[in-house]
Design a protein around this motif. Structure first.
Motif, mmCIF file in Angstrom:
data_model
loop_
_atom_site.group_PDB
_atom_site.id
_atom_site.type_symbol
_atom_site.label_atom_id
_atom_site.label_comp_id
_atom_site.label_asym_id
_atom_site.label_seq_id
_atom_site.Cartn_x
_atom_site.Cartn_y
_atom_site.Cartn_z
ATOM 1 N N HIS A 23 -44.989 16.876 -7.290
ATOM 2 C CA HIS A 23 -43.568 16.527 -7.252
ATOM 3 C C HIS A 23 -42.693 15.183 -7.566
ATOM 4 C CE1 HIS A 23 -40.280 16.682 -4.810
ATOM 5 N NE2 HIS A 23 -40.075 18.135 -3.870
ATOM 6 N N LEU B 87 -45.091 18.684 -3.059
ATOM 7 C CA LEU B 87 -46.571 19.762 -3.636
ATOM 8 C C LEU B 87 -47.424 19.151 -4.065
ATOM 9 C CD1 LEU B 87 -45.590 23.455 -4.153
ATOM 10 C CD2 LEU B 87 -46.691 22.625 -2.164
ATOM 11 N N GLY C 109 -40.754 21.272 0.740
ATOM 12 C CA GLY C 109 -41.586 20.988 0.765
ATOM 13 C C GLY C 109 -42.101 20.305 -0.029
ATOM 14 N N ARG D 138 -44.318 19.031 4.389
ATOM 15 C CA ARG D 138 -43.388 20.067 5.046
ATOM 16 C C ARG D 138 -41.939 18.897 5.912
ATOM 17 N NH1 ARG D 138 -40.432 24.316 3.296
ATOM 18 N NH2 ARG D 138 -39.382 23.786 5.055
ATOM 19 N N SER E 257 -50.108 20.134 0.917
ATOM 20 C CA SER E 257 -48.942 21.079 0.759
ATOM 21 C C SER E 257 -48.300 19.120 1.883
ATOM 22 C CB SER E 257 -48.241 22.052 0.622
ATOM 23 O OG SER E 257 -49.168 22.391 1.724
#
Length: 146
Positions: free
Chosen positions: A38, A35, A33, A24, A22
């Motif tokens: 996405h 992952l 965020g 951020r 991940s």
């Protein structure tokens, strides 16, 4: 599936990390965020600290001075920014960003003060020059700027 993060500045590729779980970041709308998988994304990110981690691992950090974040193909996240400093100490990176912001504010205040001074000098010079023109009586205006 995992993420790959690339952080670049105009002068160097600062960071390339693969196998991330991940990431951020923060833009004008707030923190968000990313992952693996996405959807594609393009956003302008604020000056701050980018956070990233591997599965089951600790967070790692990279202080950035604003930039553009682009997520493509659900796997690749690139950040193009003016300046980036990777590090493991979050408090130290945040303190460095705060110092940079304060220095930029002071420089902007000095520049504004200098701009006002130059503008006033230009007006005074114009008024003195116009006061010498035949038939001109600008003495009251000239005194207001002295």
């Amino acid at each position: 599936m995992s993420l790959t993060l690339r952080v670049t500045t105009p002068l160097a590729a600062v960071l390339e990390e693969e196998g991330l779980a991940s990431i951020r970041a923060e833009d004008a709308s707030g923190g968000f965020g990313l992952l693996p998988g996405h959807v594609d994304l393009l956003t302008v990110i604020e000056a701050g600290v980018l956070r990233f981690r591997r599965p089951e691992g600790p967070w790692h950090f990279c202080a950035i001075r604003g930039g553009v974040l682009r997520a493509t193909g659900g796997r690749l996240v690139t950040v193009a920014c003016r300046e980036a400093v990777p590090g493991e100490d979050l408090a130290r990176l945040e303190a460095g960003l705060k110092r940079q912001a304060e220095a930029a504010d002071q420089a902007a205040r000095r520049a504004r003060g200098e701009q006002v001074r130059l503008h006033a000098n230009a007006i005074r010079s114009l008024m003195r020059h116009l006061d010498r023109a035949p038939g001109a009586d600008l003495s009251g205006i000239v005194e207001a700027f002295e």
